[in-house]
Write a protein that holds these residues in place. Structure first.
Motif: not given
Length: 339
Positions: A123-132, A326-339
């Motif tokens: 979570l902090w990796s996603a929000l403190d920098g990077g694409d997302l 944007a979803w791909q940017a999210l899943e780069s941190y979370t892994g696949p969602l909705g499967a």
């Protein structure tokens, strides 16, 4: 004061020239405006206490030349109202939840996708920098908002006065208070509940009078709002994460000289680090504390809730609304969602 808060943005260019750290006399002549920071967080929340300490430090280090006054507990209005005031320049800063910002800049809500994050590392990796993070900041920038960093408001659970939430069926028809967030509204509708938006400062009374059957929020927020006094069951659903962006009116921020911006930014960064550590400790202690206050606590299996959201088309809907990139940017941190 010679320069009102509303006049600040209009006269920011002139004010900026006078703003470098100068003798106290300059402020007395009205060269420097006092700036306001609005927040929905209660007085006891670590977002309030840590930011108040940071603003005190800014005031002290600048010898009173930079004076930002924090107004917590929705004193300046609801979150949508404060967003409007911030964009117009009526206030210079605000602390605004990820969930409510989604109504203004839809992409701001993406970290709150249901069951997307299960721990703070990604979570902090996603929000403190990077694409997302870059995409979210750019989305906020289109509305004239400068984003600093995010303070924590935790993974959210459900507290009710009706029954514990042990399965998806237990949510059917329950009136659950949510912030003004399309994502959280969609989540609870997909699970069969009846979400209703109520200002946080009015939630205690709404739960006490049964206008709502329950609310969802983090443990420290449940403690800070004291809703445990009028509710009975706490279910550790961990269905979504929420935090709060520290924001500034971008025109007002850019009008400040570089040394003032550096001083403010340094202390706000330190406040975020302190707040996250403080919140983590409060969260770790929260369950035992709330149990001692009389709440009956259960931890349901989260997988059936996630599966129900998949069946309801929740993830497919939000992938379409946020966009594939944007979803791909999210899943780069979370892994696949909705499967």
């Amino acid at each position: 004061m010679a320069i009102t808060r509303r006049a600040f943005v209009r006269r920011a260019g002139a004010a900026a020239a006078a703003l470098p750290l100068r003798p106290r006399r300059a402020r007395a002549e009205g060269a420097l405006p006092r700036m306001s920071m609005g927040s929905p967080m209660p007085q006891a929340h670590p977002a309030t206490t840590c930011l108040a300490a940071a603003l005190d430090a800014i005031r002290a280090e600048s010898q009173g030349e930079i004076d930002i006054v924090l107004y917590p507990n929705s004193q300046l209005g609801s979150e949508p109202s404060m967003q409007s005031q911030l964009r117009s320049g009526a206030i210079a800063f605000s602390v605004t939840s990820v969930s409510s910002l989604q109504s203004l800049a839809p992409l701001a809500g993406i970290p709150g996708v249901a069951f997307a994050f299960s721990s703070y590392g990604p979570l902090w990796s996603a929000l403190d920098g990077g694409d997302l993070s870059g995409r979210i900041r750019a989305a906020l920038g289109k509305f004239g908002l400068h984003a600093f960093r995010v303070v924590d408001n935790g993974f959210r659970d459900v507290i009710t006065g009706v029954r514990p939430i042990a399965s998806v069926a237990d949510l059917q028809g329950l009136k659950i208070r949510v912030p003004p967030s399309p994502l959280l509204t969609s989540l609870f509708k997909a699970l069969g509940a009846s979400p209703t938006t109520i200002n946080l400062a009015e939630t205690y009374a709404a739960l006490q009078t049964r206008i709502a059957d329950g609310m969802e929020n983090s443990l420290p927020q449940i403690e800070a709002t004291k809703v445990y006094e009028v509710q009975k069951y706490l279910s550790r659903t961990g269905h979504s994460w929420d935090g709060l962006w520290i924001l500034a009116n971008a025109r007002a921020w850019e009008a400040l000289p570089a040394d003032a911006r550096a001083l403010i930014g340094r202390h706000l960064d330190a406040a975020v680090d302190t707040q996250r550590r403080t919140f983590a400790q409060m969260d770790a202690d929260g369950e035992a504390l709330l149990r001692a206050k009389g709440l009956i606590i259960n931890t349901p299996d989260r997988e059936p809730f996630r599966a129900a959201l998949v069946r309801a088309g929740y993830y497919a809907e939000w992938k379409g609304r946020f966009g594939a990139e944007a979803w791909q940017a999210l899943e780069s941190y979370t892994g696949p969602l909705g499967a």
